[in-house]
Design a protein around this motif. Structure first.
Motif, PDB file in Angstrom:
ATOM      1  N   ARG A 306      26.111  43.754  42.786  1.00 47.93           N
ATOM      2  CA  ARG A 306      26.644  43.926  44.134  1.00 47.93           C
ATOM      3  C   ARG A 306      25.982  42.978  45.133  1.00 47.93           C
ATOM      4  NH1 ARG A 306      23.974  48.697  47.099  1.00 47.93           N
ATOM      5  NH2 ARG A 306      22.335  47.187  46.641  1.00 47.93           N
ATOM      6  N   THR A 307      24.670  42.815  45.027  1.00 48.84           N
ATOM      7  CA  THR A 307      23.953  41.963  45.983  1.00 48.84           C
ATOM      8  C   THR A 307      24.466  40.532  45.945  1.00 48.84           C
ATOM      9  OG1 THR A 307      21.965  43.336  45.798  1.00 48.84           O
ATOM     10  CG2 THR A 307      21.686  41.100  46.665  1.00 48.84           C
ATOM     11  N   LYS A 308      24.718  40.023  44.757  1.00 47.99           N
ATOM     12  CA  LYS A 308      25.230  38.652  44.648  1.00 47.99           C
ATOM     13  C   LYS A 308      26.649  38.547  45.217  1.00 47.99           C
ATOM     14  CE  LYS A 308      22.452  36.802  40.851  1.00 47.99           C
ATOM     15  NZ  LYS A 308      21.411  37.841  40.904  1.00 47.99           N
ATOM     16  N   LEU A 309      27.455  39.573  44.976  1.00 47.16           N
ATOM     17  CA  LEU A 309      28.803  39.533  45.536  1.00 47.16           C
ATOM     18  C   LEU A 309      28.767  39.554  47.062  1.00 47.16           C
ATOM     19  CD1 LEU A 309      30.682  42.011  43.153  1.00 47.16           C
ATOM     20  CD2 LEU A 309      30.539  39.526  42.985  1.00 47.16           C
ATOM     21  N   LEU A 310      27.855  40.330  47.613  1.00 46.87           N
ATOM     22  CA  LEU A 310      27.755  40.394  49.066  1.00 46.87           C
ATOM     23  C   LEU A 310      27.213  39.093  49.662  1.00 46.87           C
ATOM     24  CD1 LEU A 310      26.487  44.048  49.654  1.00 46.87           C
ATOM     25  CD2 LEU A 310      28.704  43.089  50.271  1.00 46.87           C
ATOM     26  N   GLU A 331      37.850  42.000  49.655  1.00 52.06           N
ATOM     27  CA  GLU A 331      37.879  40.999  48.583  1.00 52.06           C
ATOM     28  C   GLU A 331      37.991  41.700  47.235  1.00 52.06           C
ATOM     29  OE1 GLU A 331      38.676  38.125  46.758  1.00 52.06           O
ATOM     30  OE2 GLU A 331      38.102  37.527  48.804  1.00 52.06           O
ATOM     31  N   ASN A 332      38.981  41.329  46.449  1.00 52.26           N
ATOM     32  CA  ASN A 332      39.221  42.018  45.176  1.00 52.26           C
ATOM     33  C   ASN A 332      39.303  41.082  43.981  1.00 52.26           C
ATOM     34  OD1 ASN A 332      41.190  43.599  47.411  1.00 52.26           O
ATOM     35  ND2 ASN A 332      39.778  44.895  46.279  1.00 52.26           N
ATOM     36  N   ASN A 333      39.111  39.779  44.204  1.00 54.62           N
ATOM     37  CA  ASN A 333      39.140  38.820  43.099  1.00 54.62           C
ATOM     38  C   ASN A 333      37.914  37.917  43.196  1.00 54.62           C
ATOM     39  OD1 ASN A 333      41.951  39.004  41.620  1.00 54.62           O
ATOM     40  ND2 ASN A 333      42.370  39.236  43.808  1.00 54.62           N
ATOM     41  N   TRP A 334      37.112  37.932  42.123  1.00 54.66           N
ATOM     42  CA  TRP A 334      35.832  37.236  42.127  1.00 54.66           C
ATOM     43  C   TRP A 334      35.758  36.280  40.938  1.00 54.66           C
ATOM     44  CZ3 TRP A 334      32.891  39.142  46.252  1.00 54.66           C
ATOM     45  CH2 TRP A 334      33.291  40.390  46.751  1.00 54.66           C
ATOM     46  N   ASP A 335      35.293  35.064  41.165  1.00 55.31           N
ATOM     47  CA  ASP A 335      35.055  34.091  40.095  1.00 55.31           C
ATOM     48  C   ASP A 335      33.566  33.768  40.065  1.00 55.31           C
ATOM     49  OD1 ASP A 335      37.728  33.902  39.368  1.00 55.31           O
ATOM     50  OD2 ASP A 335      38.133  32.257  40.758  1.00 55.31           O
ATOM     51  N   ILE A 336      32.945  33.974  38.905  1.00 51.29           N
ATOM     52  CA  ILE A 336      31.511  33.746  38.743  1.00 51.29           C
ATOM     53  C   ILE A 336      31.298  32.782  37.585  1.00 51.29           C
ATOM     54  CG2 ILE A 336      29.273  34.826  38.329  1.00 51.29           C
ATOM     55  CD1 ILE A 336      30.397  37.406  39.455  1.00 51.29           C
ATOM     56  N   LYS A 353      32.192  32.070  43.381  1.00 47.81           N
ATOM     57  CA  LYS A 353      33.215  31.367  44.147  1.00 47.81           C
ATOM     58  C   LYS A 353      34.276  32.365  44.609  1.00 47.81           C
ATOM     59  CE  LYS A 353      36.348  27.381  44.012  1.00 47.81           C
ATOM     60  NZ  LYS A 353      36.855  26.256  43.206  1.00 47.81           N
ATOM     61  N   VAL A 354      34.478  32.426  45.904  1.00 48.93           N
ATOM     62  CA  VAL A 354      35.521  33.258  46.485  1.00 48.93           C
ATOM     63  C   VAL A 354      36.386  32.350  47.345  1.00 48.93           C
ATOM     64  CG1 VAL A 354      36.048  35.243  47.931  1.00 48.93           C
ATOM     65  CG2 VAL A 354      33.991  35.250  46.523  1.00 48.93           C
ATOM     66  N   LYS A 355      37.635  32.188  46.910  1.00 53.95           N
ATOM     67  CA  LYS A 355      38.535  31.212  47.529  1.00 53.95           C
ATOM     68  C   LYS A 355      37.879  29.833  47.463  1.00 53.95           C
ATOM     69  CE  LYS A 355      40.922  34.607  50.417  1.00 53.95           C
ATOM     70  NZ  LYS A 355      42.084  34.677  49.545  1.00 53.95           N
ATOM     71  N   ASP A 356      37.621  29.181  48.592  1.00 51.31           N
ATOM     72  CA  ASP A 356      37.034  27.843  48.572  1.00 51.31           C
ATOM     73  C   ASP A 356      35.550  27.851  48.886  1.00 51.31           C
ATOM     74  OD1 ASP A 356      39.519  26.687  48.008  1.00 51.31           O
ATOM     75  OD2 ASP A 356      40.040  26.584  50.135  1.00 51.31           O
ATOM     76  N   TRP A 357      34.930  29.028  48.925  1.00 52.13           N
ATOM     77  CA  TRP A 357      33.531  29.123  49.332  1.00 52.13           C
ATOM     78  C   TRP A 357      32.673  29.502  48.130  1.00 52.13           C
ATOM     79  CZ3 TRP A 357      34.087  26.837  53.691  1.00 52.13           C
ATOM     80  CH2 TRP A 357      35.229  27.073  54.466  1.00 52.13           C
ATOM     81  N   GLU A 358      31.473  28.926  48.069  1.00 54.41           N
ATOM     82  CA  GLU A 358      30.614  29.088  46.907  1.00 54.41           C
ATOM     83  C   GLU A 358      29.190  29.443  47.316  1.00 54.41           C
ATOM     84  OE1 GLU A 358      30.873  25.373  44.910  1.00 54.41           O
ATOM     85  OE2 GLU A 358      32.962  25.625  44.306  1.00 54.41           O
ATOM     86  N   VAL A 359      28.546  30.247  46.455  1.00 52.25           N
ATOM     87  CA  VAL A 359      27.133  30.567  46.590  1.00 52.25           C
ATOM     88  C   VAL A 359      26.488  30.330  45.237  1.00 52.25           C
ATOM     89  CG1 VAL A 359      25.431  32.349  47.105  1.00 52.25           C
ATOM     90  CG2 VAL A 359      27.577  32.299  48.369  1.00 52.25           C
ATOM     91  N   ARG A 360      25.386  29.567  45.213  1.00 48.96           N
ATOM     92  CA  ARG A 360      24.755  29.189  43.947  1.00 48.96           C
ATOM     93  C   ARG A 360      23.343  29.765  43.867  1.00 48.96           C
ATOM     94  NH1 ARG A 360      24.820  24.543  40.140  1.00 48.96           N
ATOM     95  NH2 ARG A 360      22.684  24.193  39.403  1.00 48.96           N
TER      96      ARG A 360
END
Length: 366
Positions: A306-310, A331-336, A353-360
């Protein structure tokens, strides 16, 4: 003086004429031949705007409908009670544009609860207690649970959750929606307009796993799972504490794809999980295991997915201040993307990656 009298007569005649017109055109008038007034009630409309597009997708995404209207009994706002008064069920797809329901209701106060997707033939959720439309129940008795199945991978399950009674789900869940109205009043005539904006309780989490040196991966060599306690919801759509459920991927296959932050194709593995409501009150766990090496030495484990998704919320420009639970609802679709080192049986980096935004995230121990 004569002018004044004429003016008074004119006003009187206009008034009498107006009353006559009202008597001739009003329902429930003195004339039996005129139609009766329509019964009082509510015109209940539905929307689904609680998504990250902030657009109404109700007709496109909600395929069937269960509406429960409860009569609000006397009491203060803090302690009022409800009794089931009337129901409406639509087993057909709502994509025909049907996004509202007229209901005849006697004068009084009401509250409505709507479930989307639960009355469809392929539904993945059901009430925990059976009741009929004419049963004397209250809103507080509405509890919904996800239907689970006992599924095991192509090799025996060897983890800590290989116990009888542990629920497993490896199905693609049918979308499930929930909404509740505020208390509304119905008068002696006319329909009261009511709008219920629903939220989606189902999520798809896609994992794309690849080797940093593009060593080809084989899907059957790996086991993945998510463990969470999120398969039962109460009348307020909040999760009810219960037993853990093990989610297994409904898709696990070899896949060529371009990972986040990369420019070329990698021969990796895609796994897709279909999970119930995500909550800030839960800490779902995720693991990737190489079957040949075993459960004791996983490639990757996360005790709080959950923390990473947030964290992905902060990558959304303009949505940094959105409440955490609202973000998980919308948000209901997640790409990891999970980058691993096959030779060392460990992970290198993770990119959400959510839509065009990314967290690494980088493995500081690698």
């Amino acid at each position: 003086m004569i002018l004044k009298l004429k003016r008074m007569n004119l006003i009187r005649n206009l008034a009498v004429g107006s009353i006559g017109v009202l008597a001739l055109t009003s329902c429930n008038s003195l004339y039996d031949k005129l139609p009766e007034c329509p019964p009082p009630g509510a015109h209940i409309a539905f929307t689904y705007t609680q998504n990250m597009d902030f657009q109404d997708y109700f007709a496109e995404q909600v395929h069937c409908l269960d509406l429960y209207v409860f009569k609000v009994n006397e009491g203060t706002k803090a302690d009022y009670s409800t009794t089931l008064y009337k129901t409406y069920h639509n087993e057909n797809r709502m994509a025909d544009g049907t996004v509202s329901v007229p209901m005849d209701l006697e004068p009084g106060k009401y509250q409505a609860v709507v479930y989307g997707g639960m009355n469809c033939s392929e539904s993945s959720f059901a009430f925990t207690s059976l009741f009929n439309d004419d049963d004397n129940i209250s809103i507080e008795e509405l509890e919904v649970a996800m239907l689970t199945n006992y599924y095991f991978d192509d090799s025996p399950w060897t983890g800590d959750y290989d116990e009888d009674g542990i629920d497993h789900s490896a199905l693609e869940l049918h979308d499930h929606f929930y909404g509740k109205s505020d208390v509304f009043s119905v008068g002696d005539r006319d329909y009261t307009p009511v709008t219920i904006d629903v939220m989606k309780n189902t999520n798809v989490i896609n994992f794309y796993i690849y080797d940093k040196d593009n060593y080809p991966l084989e899907a059957h060599d790996y086991r993945m799972y998510i463990i969470d306690d999120n398969n039962e919801m109460g009348p307020d759509n909040m999760l009810i504490d219960g037993d853990d459920i093990i989610y297994r991927p409904y898709i696990k296959e070899n896949k060529s794809f371009i990972p986040a932050k990369k420019t070329s194709q990698y021969a990796g593995v895609q796994t897709s999980f279909s999970v119930s409501k995500l909550s800030t009150r839960r800490s779902p766990r995720f693991a990737i295991i190489n079957k040949a090496i075993g459960e004791e030495n996983p490639i990757f484990t996360d005790s709080d997915l959950r923390t990473k998704l947030l964290d992905a919320k902060d990558a959304y420009p303009g949505h940094e201040n959105m409440a955490d639970q609202e973000f998980l609802n919308r948000e209901n679709n997640w790409d990891i993307y999970v980058e691993i080192d096959v030779t060392k049986n460990t992970w290198v980096s993770i990119t959400i990656k959510v839509k065009d935004w990314e967290v690494r995230y980088d493995n500081i121990n690698y």
